[in-house]
Design a protein around this motif. Structure first.
Motif, PDB file in Angstrom:
ATOM      1  N   PRO A  54       0.819  -1.223   0.000  1.00 13.04           N
ATOM      2  CA  PRO A  54       0.000   0.000   0.000  1.00 13.04           C
ATOM      3  C   PRO A  54       0.849   1.268   0.000  1.00 13.04           C
ATOM      4  O   PRO A  54       1.818   1.375   0.743  1.00 13.04           O
ATOM      5  CB  PRO A  54      -0.817  -0.116   1.291  1.00 13.04           C
ATOM      6  CG  PRO A  54      -0.770  -1.565   1.657  1.00 13.04           C
ATOM      7  CD  PRO A  54       0.555  -2.068   1.182  1.00 13.04           C
ATOM      8  N   ASN A 112      -5.171   2.545   4.490  1.00  8.87           N
ATOM      9  CA  ASN A 112      -6.521   2.181   4.046  1.00  8.87           C
ATOM     10  C   ASN A 112      -6.648   2.198   2.519  1.00  8.87           C
ATOM     11  O   ASN A 112      -7.568   2.797   1.951  1.00  8.87           O
ATOM     12  CB  ASN A 112      -7.564   3.124   4.656  1.00  8.87           C
ATOM     13  CG  ASN A 112      -7.517   3.146   6.172  1.00  8.87           C
ATOM     14  OD1 ASN A 112      -7.373   2.105   6.815  1.00  8.87           O
ATOM     15  ND2 ASN A 112      -7.611   4.340   6.754  1.00  8.87           N
ATOM     16  N   ALA A 113      -5.703   1.570   1.848  1.00  3.85           N
ATOM     17  CA  ALA A 113      -5.739   1.492   0.385  1.00  3.85           C
ATOM     18  C   ALA A 113      -6.970   0.715  -0.069  1.00  3.85           C
ATOM     19  O   ALA A 113      -7.311  -0.326   0.507  1.00  3.85           O
ATOM     20  CB  ALA A 113      -4.470   0.817  -0.136  1.00  3.85           C
ATOM     21  N   LYS A 114      -7.635   1.224  -1.094  1.00  7.64           N
ATOM     22  CA  LYS A 114      -8.880   0.613  -1.554  1.00  7.64           C
ATOM     23  C   LYS A 114      -8.835   0.162  -3.014  1.00  7.64           C
ATOM     24  O   LYS A 114      -9.413  -0.854  -3.363  1.00  7.64           O
ATOM     25  CB  LYS A 114     -10.035   1.604  -1.359  1.00  7.64           C
ATOM     26  CG  LYS A 114     -10.300   1.942   0.105  1.00  7.64           C
ATOM     27  CD  LYS A 114     -11.438   2.945   0.241  1.00  7.64           C
ATOM     28  CE  LYS A 114     -11.698   3.286   1.710  1.00  7.64           C
ATOM     29  NZ  LYS A 114     -12.790   4.291   1.849  1.00  7.64           N
ATOM     30  N   SER A 115      -8.179   0.922  -3.872  1.00 11.07           N
ATOM     31  CA  SER A 115      -8.139   0.582  -5.296  1.00 11.07           C
ATOM     32  C   SER A 115      -6.736   0.154  -5.707  1.00 11.07           C
ATOM     33  O   SER A 115      -5.763   0.330  -4.946  1.00 11.07           O
ATOM     34  CB  SER A 115      -8.590   1.775  -6.142  1.00 11.07           C
ATOM     35  OG  SER A 115      -7.712   2.871  -5.946  1.00 11.07           O
ATOM     36  N   ASP A 142      -3.733   2.448  -5.465  1.00  9.54           N
ATOM     37  CA  ASP A 142      -3.226   2.764  -4.130  1.00  9.54           C
ATOM     38  C   ASP A 142      -2.116   1.816  -3.689  1.00  9.54           C
ATOM     39  O   ASP A 142      -1.615   1.921  -2.574  1.00  9.54           O
ATOM     40  CB  ASP A 142      -4.361   2.713  -3.099  1.00  9.54           C
ATOM     41  CG  ASP A 142      -5.423   3.769  -3.362  1.00  9.54           C
ATOM     42  OD1 ASP A 142      -5.083   4.811  -3.951  1.00  9.54           O
ATOM     43  OD2 ASP A 142      -6.598   3.540  -2.992  1.00  9.54           O
TER      44      ASP A 142
END
Length: 362
Positions: free
Chosen positions: A77, A81-84, A87
């Motif tokens: 990451p 709080n990486a989501k895509s 990221d």
């Protein structure tokens, strides 16, 4: 169809192999073959002769073992709080022993093509670094701005997966045109083709995908190969300079009049070159910085005619971080000083934390 004259491969010296083995970082993560750097480093004297013979056989036969082509991609990451997918930064693990051979081959490759490499390419060359690229850009800008009624426009270009879109057949052709020997081209061709790759997340492996395009990341040769791939992209205009550090490119336009036709024409030409070479410009991350005396004649930076690429307008910014240096439109470097100060305080904070845990100074 290109034709090549045959030549004898280089003779690998055992002392050179031992030196490369000694320089291995012992705690670096091993590749898919599981061979650890610490073992190779500590047993360099004993393994030197065997590795020398092995490397020489591979060069003579234009061969790269499948185990050396395997790679594991570990997404790390970039932000909390990486989501895509964007990221994550892909960390690629490859064979450490293969990297040792690559360093020897790379040194020979550079000796063959060094005189043909664009002088404005600063990446992965002896006695050159990101500092040299930044200073070259700033020196050109400041020298021009010393003139009256002058201004500079800088286009900072960003690519989408630049290394992954390299086409091997174009790369090999450009290597040949730069004077690389036939055995070198044949070995690199074998090095690039049929590379199995897996992604590892939480110790779970994905299915295998075999790649035949692009240059593999996590290896030694690919950055040099990418420099070769874009080497023919040069600028012959006295008012334009294209500064390159691998896939980080900055087009500097030094002008005295608001009419900068040559600037826009050259941008159109390099966009066509990118398309013919299968490189994709990330227009959202490509930025333009305008600086100079002409700024006094306009209310805002937006008064400059914007650069439009594929019907998308390139954003004009008041500062940009180029190769670790933040350049602002007034060249005050206040943002850069604040950035360095913040990084220094973060590191001092870590040292203070270690001292509070009674960690020994060494």
């Amino acid at each position: 169809m290109m034709t090549m004259t045959q030549s004898q491969p280089m003779i690998i010296q055992e002392r050179e192999v031992v030196t490369v083995l000694h320089k291995i970082k012992p705690y670096k993560a091993p590749g898919p073959d599981g061979l650890k750097g610490k073992v190779l480093k500590e047993c360099a004297a004993q393994l030197g002769h065997v590795c020398t013979r092995l490397f020489q056989i591979f060069l003579n036969n234009g061969f790269v073992p499948l185990a050396w082509k395997n790679s594991i991609v570990i997404p790390v990451p970039k932000i909390p709080n990486a989501k895509s997918l964007k990221d994550f930064r892909p960390i690629v693990l490859t064979s450490i022993l293969c990297k040792c051979m690559e360093r020897i081959v790379c040194k020979e490759l550079l000796s063959q093509i060094e005189t043909c490499i664009d002088p404005m390419q600063f990446a992965y060359r002896a006695n050159r670094s990101t500092v040299d690229a930044s200073l070259t850009l700033l020196n050109k800008v400041q020298n021009h701005l010393d003139n009256s009624n002058s201004y500079v426009r800088i286009l900072f270009m960003d690519f989408s997966s630049a290394f992954n879109t390299v086409q091997p057949h174009l790369l090999l052709k450009r290597l040949y045109e730069l004077g690389a020997s036939s055995w070198m081209i044949l070995w690199i061709k074998e090095f690039l083709k049929g590379r199995p790759q897996r992604v590892c997340v939480n110790n779970v492996m994905s299915d295998c995908l075999v790649l035949d395009t692009g240059v593999p990341q996590g290896c030694v040769l690919p950055p040099i190969l990418f420099s070769v791939y874009i080497n023919e992209l040069k600028c012959n205009d006295d008012n334009l300079t294209l500064i390159k550090y691998a896939d980080d490119m900055a087009l500097v336009s030094c002008q005295k009049e608001m009419n900068c036709t040559s600037y826009f024409e050259y941008i159109d030409s390099i966009i066509c070159w990118f398309e013919s070479s299968f490189l994709h410009l990330n227009i959202e991350k490509t930025k333009e910085l305008c600086l100079g005396n002409q700024l006094k004649r306009v209310d805002t930076v937006s008064e400059y005619k914007p650069v439009v690429i594929k019907e998308k307008t390139v954003e004009q910014v008041s500062n940009f971080k180029y190769l670790g240096t933040i350049i602002d439109e007034k060249l005050t470097f206040e943002s850069n000083v604040e950035y360095i100060h913040k990084k220094a305080r973060q590191r001092l904070g870590l040292l203070r934390k270690l001292r509070s845990l009674s960690v020994s100074r060494p």
